[in-house]
Design an enzyme around this catalytic site. Sequence first.
Site, PDB file in Angstrom:
ATOM      1  N   SER A  62       1.028  15.183   8.339  1.00  0.00           N
ATOM      2  CA  SER A  62       0.855  14.901   6.911  1.00  0.00           C
ATOM      3  C   SER A  62       1.113  16.149   6.081  1.00  0.00           C
ATOM      4  O   SER A  62       0.908  17.284   6.536  1.00  0.00           O
ATOM      5  CB  SER A  62      -0.586  14.435   6.711  1.00  0.00           C
ATOM      6  OG  SER A  62      -0.961  14.508   5.364  1.00  0.00           O
ATOM      7  N   PHE A  77       4.712  12.666   3.181  1.00  0.00           N
ATOM      8  CA  PHE A  77       4.130  12.889   1.860  1.00  0.00           C
ATOM      9  C   PHE A  77       3.302  11.630   1.512  1.00  0.00           C
ATOM     10  O   PHE A  77       2.455  11.264   2.300  1.00  0.00           O
ATOM     11  CB  PHE A  77       5.226  13.359   0.891  1.00  0.00           C
ATOM     12  CG  PHE A  77       5.501  14.820   1.200  1.00  0.00           C
ATOM     13  CD1 PHE A  77       6.151  15.192   2.377  1.00  0.00           C
ATOM     14  CD2 PHE A  77       4.988  15.824   0.402  1.00  0.00           C
ATOM     15  CE1 PHE A  77       6.293  16.533   2.749  1.00  0.00           C
ATOM     16  CE2 PHE A  77       5.140  17.163   0.745  1.00  0.00           C
ATOM     17  CZ  PHE A  77       5.785  17.518   1.910  1.00  0.00           C
ATOM     18  N   ASN A  78       3.510  10.953   0.407  1.00  0.00           N
ATOM     19  CA  ASN A  78       2.621   9.815   0.102  1.00  0.00           C
ATOM     20  C   ASN A  78       3.322   8.476   0.347  1.00  0.00           C
ATOM     21  O   ASN A  78       4.051   7.998  -0.529  1.00  0.00           O
ATOM     22  CB  ASN A  78       2.167   9.890  -1.357  1.00  0.00           C
ATOM     23  CG  ASN A  78       1.169  10.997  -1.593  1.00  0.00           C
ATOM     24  OD1 ASN A  78       1.457  12.171  -1.315  1.00  0.00           O
ATOM     25  ND2 ASN A  78      -0.004  10.660  -2.073  1.00  0.00           N
ATOM     26  N   ARG A 138       2.789  14.067  -7.078  1.00  0.00           N
ATOM     27  CA  ARG A 138       2.943  13.769  -5.657  1.00  0.00           C
ATOM     28  C   ARG A 138       4.369  13.296  -5.387  1.00  0.00           C
ATOM     29  O   ARG A 138       5.097  12.918  -6.300  1.00  0.00           O
ATOM     30  CB  ARG A 138       1.993  12.639  -5.226  1.00  0.00           C
ATOM     31  CG  ARG A 138       0.517  12.985  -5.273  1.00  0.00           C
ATOM     32  CD  ARG A 138       0.130  13.935  -4.147  1.00  0.00           C
ATOM     33  NE  ARG A 138      -1.296  14.205  -4.147  1.00  0.00           N
ATOM     34  CZ  ARG A 138      -1.897  15.101  -4.930  1.00  0.00           C
ATOM     35  NH1 ARG A 138      -1.191  15.821  -5.774  1.00  0.00           N
ATOM     36  NH2 ARG A 138      -3.202  15.284  -4.855  1.00  0.00           N
ATOM     37  N   LYS A 144      -5.128  17.023  11.706  1.00  0.00           N
ATOM     38  CA  LYS A 144      -3.651  16.986  11.679  1.00  0.00           C
ATOM     39  C   LYS A 144      -3.099  18.356  12.108  1.00  0.00           C
ATOM     40  O   LYS A 144      -2.169  18.433  12.913  1.00  0.00           O
ATOM     41  CB  LYS A 144      -3.132  16.622  10.280  1.00  0.00           C
ATOM     42  CG  LYS A 144      -3.382  15.171   9.883  1.00  0.00           C
ATOM     43  CD  LYS A 144      -2.543  14.203  10.715  1.00  0.00           C
ATOM     44  CE  LYS A 144      -2.849  12.748  10.429  1.00  0.00           C
ATOM     45  NZ  LYS A 144      -2.379  11.813  11.451  1.00  0.00           N
ATOM     46  N   ASN A 160      -8.910   3.999  -0.992  1.00  0.00           N
ATOM     47  CA  ASN A 160      -8.958   5.417  -1.371  1.00  0.00           C
ATOM     48  C   ASN A 160      -7.678   5.821  -2.069  1.00  0.00           C
ATOM     49  O   ASN A 160      -7.666   6.721  -2.892  1.00  0.00           O
ATOM     50  CB  ASN A 160      -9.080   6.305  -0.120  1.00  0.00           C
ATOM     51  CG  ASN A 160     -10.395   6.098   0.587  1.00  0.00           C
ATOM     52  OD1 ASN A 160     -11.451   6.207  -0.034  1.00  0.00           O
ATOM     53  ND2 ASN A 160     -10.340   5.780   1.873  1.00  0.00           N
ATOM     54  N   LEU A 214      -3.983   5.585  -4.157  1.00  0.00           N
ATOM     55  CA  LEU A 214      -3.647   5.151  -5.508  1.00  0.00           C
ATOM     56  C   LEU A 214      -2.995   3.755  -5.578  1.00  0.00           C
ATOM     57  O   LEU A 214      -3.453   2.905  -6.347  1.00  0.00           O
ATOM     58  CB  LEU A 214      -2.711   6.203  -6.136  1.00  0.00           C
ATOM     59  CG  LEU A 214      -2.232   5.931  -7.544  1.00  0.00           C
ATOM     60  CD1 LEU A 214      -3.391   5.794  -8.512  1.00  0.00           C
ATOM     61  CD2 LEU A 214      -1.280   7.044  -8.006  1.00  0.00           C
ATOM     62  N   GLY A 270      -1.122  -1.082  12.313  1.00  0.00           N
ATOM     63  CA  GLY A 270      -1.536  -0.595  10.991  1.00  0.00           C
ATOM     64  C   GLY A 270      -0.384  -0.552   9.988  1.00  0.00           C
ATOM     65  O   GLY A 270       0.709  -1.068  10.247  1.00  0.00           O
ATOM     66  N   TYR A 277     -10.332  15.739   8.276  1.00  0.00           N
ATOM     67  CA  TYR A 277      -9.129  14.936   8.528  1.00  0.00           C
ATOM     68  C   TYR A 277      -7.889  15.835   8.580  1.00  0.00           C
ATOM     69  O   TYR A 277      -7.091  15.789   9.524  1.00  0.00           O
ATOM     70  CB  TYR A 277      -8.966  13.863   7.437  1.00  0.00           C
ATOM     71  CG  TYR A 277      -7.562  13.331   7.312  1.00  0.00           C
ATOM     72  CD1 TYR A 277      -7.083  12.382   8.203  1.00  0.00           C
ATOM     73  CD2 TYR A 277      -6.697  13.800   6.320  1.00  0.00           C
ATOM     74  CE1 TYR A 277      -5.779  11.920   8.108  1.00  0.00           C
ATOM     75  CE2 TYR A 277      -5.398  13.343   6.217  1.00  0.00           C
ATOM     76  CZ  TYR A 277      -4.946  12.407   7.113  1.00  0.00           C
ATOM     77  OH  TYR A 277      -3.654  11.965   7.021  1.00  0.00           O
ATOM     78  N   ASN A 308      -6.397  -0.252  18.612  1.00  0.00           N
ATOM     79  CA  ASN A 308      -7.767  -0.696  18.903  1.00  0.00           C
ATOM     80  C   ASN A 308      -8.296  -1.627  17.816  1.00  0.00           C
ATOM     81  O   ASN A 308      -9.436  -2.098  17.884  1.00  0.00           O
ATOM     82  CB  ASN A 308      -8.730   0.494  19.114  1.00  0.00           C
ATOM     83  CG  ASN A 308      -9.003   1.241  17.813  1.00  0.00           C
ATOM     84  OD1 ASN A 308      -8.408   0.946  16.772  1.00  0.00           O
ATOM     85  ND2 ASN A 308      -9.904   2.201  17.863  1.00  0.00           N
TER      86      ASN A 308
HETATM   87  N1  UFG Z   1      -5.706   8.747  -7.566  1.00  0.00           N
HETATM   88  C1  UFG Z   1      -6.286   8.285  -8.725  1.00  0.00           C
HETATM   89  N2  UFG Z   1      -7.084   7.189  -8.645  1.00  0.00           N
HETATM   90  C2  UFG Z   1      -7.344   6.538  -7.485  1.00  0.00           C
HETATM   91  C3  UFG Z   1      -6.747   7.027  -6.297  1.00  0.00           C
HETATM   92  C4  UFG Z   1      -5.933   8.139  -6.388  1.00  0.00           C
HETATM   93  O1  UFG Z   1      -6.090   8.845  -9.810  1.00  0.00           O
HETATM   94  O2  UFG Z   1      -8.093   5.562  -7.484  1.00  0.00           O
HETATM   95  C5  UFG Z   1      -4.830   9.922  -7.653  1.00  0.00           C
HETATM   96  C6  UFG Z   1      -5.311  11.090  -6.818  1.00  0.00           C
HETATM   97  O3  UFG Z   1      -6.235  11.858  -7.554  1.00  0.00           O
HETATM   98  C7  UFG Z   1      -4.009  11.802  -6.512  1.00  0.00           C
HETATM   99  C8  UFG Z   1      -2.970  10.674  -6.461  1.00  0.00           C
HETATM  100  O4  UFG Z   1      -3.566   9.580  -7.114  1.00  0.00           O
HETATM  101  O5  UFG Z   1      -3.687  12.648  -7.561  1.00  0.00           O
HETATM  102  C9  UFG Z   1      -2.630  10.259  -5.044  1.00  0.00           C
HETATM  103  O6  UFG Z   1      -3.830   9.970  -4.356  1.00  0.00           O
HETATM  104  P1  UFG Z   1      -3.853   9.254  -2.936  1.00  0.00           P
HETATM  105  O7  UFG Z   1      -5.290   9.153  -2.513  1.00  0.00           O
HETATM  106  O8  UFG Z   1      -3.062   8.000  -2.969  1.00  0.00           O
HETATM  107  O9  UFG Z   1      -3.053  10.274  -2.032  1.00  0.00           O
HETATM  108  P2  UFG Z   1      -3.378  11.801  -1.715  1.00  0.00           P
HETATM  109  O10 UFG Z   1      -2.217  12.570  -2.250  1.00  0.00           O
HETATM  110  O11 UFG Z   1      -4.726  12.223  -2.091  1.00  0.00           O
HETATM  111  O12 UFG Z   1      -3.449  11.655  -0.156  1.00  0.00           O
HETATM  112  C10 UFG Z   1      -2.388  11.884   0.625  1.00  0.00           C
HETATM  113  C11 UFG Z   1      -2.519  11.111   1.949  1.00  0.00           C
HETATM  114  C12 UFG Z   1      -3.606  11.693   2.804  1.00  0.00           C
HETATM  115  C13 UFG Z   1      -3.511  13.189   2.831  1.00  0.00           C
HETATM  116  C14 UFG Z   1      -3.527  13.751   1.448  1.00  0.00           C
HETATM  117  C15 UFG Z   1      -3.490  15.254   1.405  1.00  0.00           C
HETATM  118  O13 UFG Z   1      -2.795   9.751   1.728  1.00  0.00           O
HETATM  119  O14 UFG Z   1      -3.450  11.191   4.104  1.00  0.00           O
HETATM  120  O15 UFG Z   1      -2.387  13.254   0.803  1.00  0.00           O
HETATM  121  O16 UFG Z   1      -3.307  15.741   0.134  1.00  0.00           O
HETATM  122  F1  UFG Z   1      -4.530  13.740   3.502  1.00  0.00           F
END
Ligand code: UFG
Length: 345
Positions: A127, A185-186, A238, A156, A205, A207, A12, A152, A34
């Site tokens: 995470s 973090f991200n 973030r 964790k 999903n 950004l 992955g 999810y 897998n």
């Molecule tokens: N965002 C957008 N548009 C998109 C996708 C994301 O504006 O199409 C924003 C989100 O609202 C957020 C930021 O971009 O503010 C980051 O979003 P991500 O989905 O890339 O990342 P997250 O911070 O939501 O997710 C991360 C990890 C997950 C974890 C999560 C917990 O990827 O594994 O943090 O907060 F669970």
Amino acid sequence: MKKTVLVSGGAGFIGSHVTVELIEAGYDVIVADNMSNCDMTCFEGVKKITGKEDIPFFKIDFCKEEEVRKLFSDNKIDAVIHFAAFKAVGESVAKPVMYYKNNLNSFLNVLEAASAHGCHNVLFSSSATVYGEPDKVPVTENTPRKPATSPYGNTKQMCEDILQDTVKATKGTDGEIKGILLRYFNPIGAHPSALIGELPRGVPNNLVPFITQTAIGKRECLSIFGNDYPTPDGTCLRDYIDIVDLAKAHVFAVGRMLENKMKADCEIFNIGTGKPVSVLELVNSFERVNGLKLNYKFAPRRAGDVTAIWADPTLANKEMGWKAERSVDETLAAAWAWEKHLAGK
Ligand code: UFG
């Protein structure tokens, strides 16, 4: 003698970058996956980058006890890094049983087999989600965990607890387990070779893949979820960490385990840059660095998003000697190079 590290979920996004860094640091690596959320693209890329054609690969399902046991009994494994898990927050809300079943069973099987077959070192990929919406930022490893906001996130937290309990229970026994929890973090970006990177199935999903897919024309428009947050520009903050930097943290952590440098039987480290970046800043940097205009619009907030979270990475910096090095600009250039590579451009 060379030490062998098993990377579960090694085909992955994070697993493939970690495999490259481990091989380049001189470890023998066994990759097992897998293939439920990836194809062989990244594994093939890993072979090209490292020039190593014979990396052992096992297609196994970590939820199948027998398969995991056989993997550990057939191979001498010194440390295992466990990535194999489902990771889509929204999907976990819709399908909690699937998430608990997969993420917990796979880790339990790894722990049991490791302990039974002389593998004493387990690194779990956790995470920042375990901190939930923190009362204070940046977060240190001692910042209290908040109740998880998704199944999810709950898996964790539960896997963190399971590892800590196992470390305590096995201390001084033949099946002793030492553990490290890395709280990411991200993670964003791609290897500078553009041969491996993030390969989301369907609509991304996260950004950065959404940004790169919009820029290449696969998606029409990026929605920025919320510009009314109590942050300087109204969008969420973030801690975006370069995937190669993050992968290198694993080399430091594994070295620490195998060279008996740990200060506790189960250690926790935040893996982040310590620098908050807003969604809008990230989008603007992507445009500037890559010299293009991105089609984006502001949209309502996404359910479950926290306003602001970033790491205090001091412990990892001081204790492990690891530090994030690549700038967000370099990382965004690498992410774009990877998207273009996928498109054959
Ligand atoms: N965002 C957008 N548009 C998109 C996708 C994301 O504006 O199409 C924003 C989100 O609202 C957020 C930021 O971009 O503010 C980051 O979003 P991500 O989905 O890339 O990342 P997250 O911070 O939501 O997710 C991360 C990890 C997950 C974890 C999560 C917990 O990827 O594994 O943090 O907060 F669970």
